[in-house]
Design a protein around this motif. Sequence first.
Motif, short mmCIF file in Angstrom:
data_model
loop_
_atom_site.label_atom_id
_atom_site.label_comp_id
_atom_site.label_asym_id
_atom_site.label_seq_id
_atom_site.Cartn_x
_atom_site.Cartn_y
_atom_site.Cartn_z
N GLY A 100 0.78 -1.23 0.00
CA GLY A 100 0.00 0.00 0.00
C GLY A 100 0.81 1.27 0.00
N VAL A 101 2.14 1.17 -0.12
CA VAL A 101 2.96 2.37 -0.19
C VAL A 101 2.74 3.00 -1.57
CG1 VAL A 101 5.29 3.32 -0.07
CG2 VAL A 101 4.64 1.40 1.41
N LYS A 102 2.45 4.29 -1.60
CA LYS A 102 2.08 4.96 -2.85
C LYS A 102 3.32 5.31 -3.67
CE LYS A 102 -2.33 4.95 -1.87
NZ LYS A 102 -3.27 4.12 -2.65
N VAL A 103 3.77 4.34 -4.46
CA VAL A 103 4.92 4.57 -5.33
C VAL A 103 4.56 4.17 -6.76
CG1 VAL A 103 6.67 4.26 -3.53
CG2 VAL A 103 5.86 2.27 -4.85
N LYS A 104 5.32 4.75 -7.70
CA LYS A 104 5.21 4.40 -9.10
C LYS A 104 6.57 3.92 -9.59
CE LYS A 104 0.93 5.80 -10.09
NZ LYS A 104 -0.12 4.89 -10.64
N LEU A 105 6.55 2.88 -10.40
CA LEU A 105 7.79 2.41 -11.02
C LEU A 105 8.06 3.30 -12.23
CD1 LEU A 105 8.70 -1.33 -11.59
CD2 LEU A 105 9.41 0.47 -13.16
N ALA A 106 9.16 4.07 -12.16
CA ALA A 106 9.45 5.05 -13.20
C ALA A 106 10.28 4.48 -14.34
CB ALA A 106 10.17 6.26 -12.60
N ALA A 107 11.24 3.60 -14.00
CA ALA A 107 12.13 3.06 -15.03
C ALA A 107 12.89 1.86 -14.49
CB ALA A 107 13.12 4.12 -15.50
N VAL A 108 13.28 0.99 -15.39
CA VAL A 108 14.26 -0.06 -15.07
C VAL A 108 15.64 0.56 -15.23
CG1 VAL A 108 15.29 -2.24 -15.83
CG2 VAL A 108 12.80 -2.00 -15.71
N ILE A 109 16.50 0.41 -14.21
CA ILE A 109 17.82 1.02 -14.26
C ILE A 109 18.95 -0.01 -14.24
CG2 ILE A 109 17.06 3.21 -13.30
CD1 ILE A 109 18.11 2.23 -10.57
N GLY A 110 18.60 -1.28 -14.10
CA GLY A 110 19.64 -2.31 -14.11
C GLY A 110 19.06 -3.66 -14.46
N ASN A 111 19.57 -4.27 -15.53
CA ASN A 111 19.19 -5.64 -15.83
C ASN A 111 20.11 -6.61 -15.10
OD1 ASN A 111 16.88 -5.33 -17.49
ND2 ASN A 111 18.17 -4.77 -19.24
#
Length: 324
Positions: A100-111
Amino acid sequence: MKRLLNVLLIVLTVTFTLGAQAVSEAPVASALDVQFGVMAGPTGFSSVALTQNEGKISDTVTINMSVFPSPNEVIARLANGELDFASLPTNVAANLYNKGVKVKLAAVIGNGMLSVLSSDGSASSVEDLLGKTVHVPGAGSTPDQMSQLLLKQAGLEVGKDVILDYSVAAPAQLAQLVIAGKVSLAVLPQPFVSMILNRSPKSRAVVDVQSLYHQLSGVLNYPMSVLVVSEAFAKNHPLALATVLKAYEDSVAWVNADPIAAGQAIEAAGIMASAMATPAIPSCNLVFIPSQEAKAEVQAYFSFLHGFSPASIGGTIPSEDLYL
C-alpha cells in the motif's frame, strides 16, 4: 479622426506596458529540493552523476542524495514520505506497492548481473552443478530468488539435484572465500564477479545467469533494479519529474561511457570504493528503460517469481497501476 487615432495609440501603449509588466513580474518557479535514496552497491551506481554540481540538475531542481546500507532503510523512508525517489531491487518495489505504499515504477535502471562462479575452474557448465553445493549470499536475496527460479524452470529440485548453502550471507565475505578457494561454487552479483575473476586466476564463471534466464524463460532480460517515485511527487511536480528522469537517463549514459570518472564519483558519494566499482561497471547492465517500455519484462519477472514464491513480491503480481 486624428484625435481618435491618438487616443487609440495611447490606449494600446498603456495596455502593452501593463502586459509587459505583468509578464516580467510573474513569479519565477520556486527551487525544489528532491530527496533521493539509493543503496550502497551497484543498485546505486547509475545515479551518481546526479550528485555532481552539488546535486543541482537544473535552475530549479536540486537532488539531495542519501546512501543507505540496506533496502529496509529505504523502504521505511519511502513509506513515511521522507523520500521522493529511490533506486531499489525490482521485487522490493513490488513489495512496497503490495503493502500500500504509494509509489510508481518510473524506469528499469539495471538488468541482470549475476553469475555462478567456480573457485578452481572444475565446473564449466550447468550440468557440472548437479549434486554440488552452491553458496548463495542470503536467503530471499535476488541471487537466491534467481537460483531457485532457474532450478525450478530447469526441472531440478533444490536440496536434491543442487544444494543451496546460505551460511555466508554477506556477498563481500563470500567473494573473499571464493578467492581464497575455501568455497568451490557461489552465485554472486557484480561487482563481486569482476573482483573474483580479476584476483583469482583459477576462478571461472560457470553460468551467466542472464543467458540461462533467457534460455529457460524466453524473456530476454530480467530487471534487477528499478527507479521508483512517490505518487505524490509525480502528481504534484510533473515538470520536476520530467527533469529528474532526464537527468537520471543522462547519468546512466555517463556512468557507462566513463567508468573511471564514474568510479571516482561512486566512491565520493559513499556508494562503493572505486577500485571495485570501476572494473565492474561495463558488466553491470546499467540501463534506463521507461516503465511503460519495460512493463512486459517486469511483469514476466514478477510472474516467474510469483510462481515459486508469492511472498517474494508481496503476495500478488502488481497491477498496471504500478507503472508511471
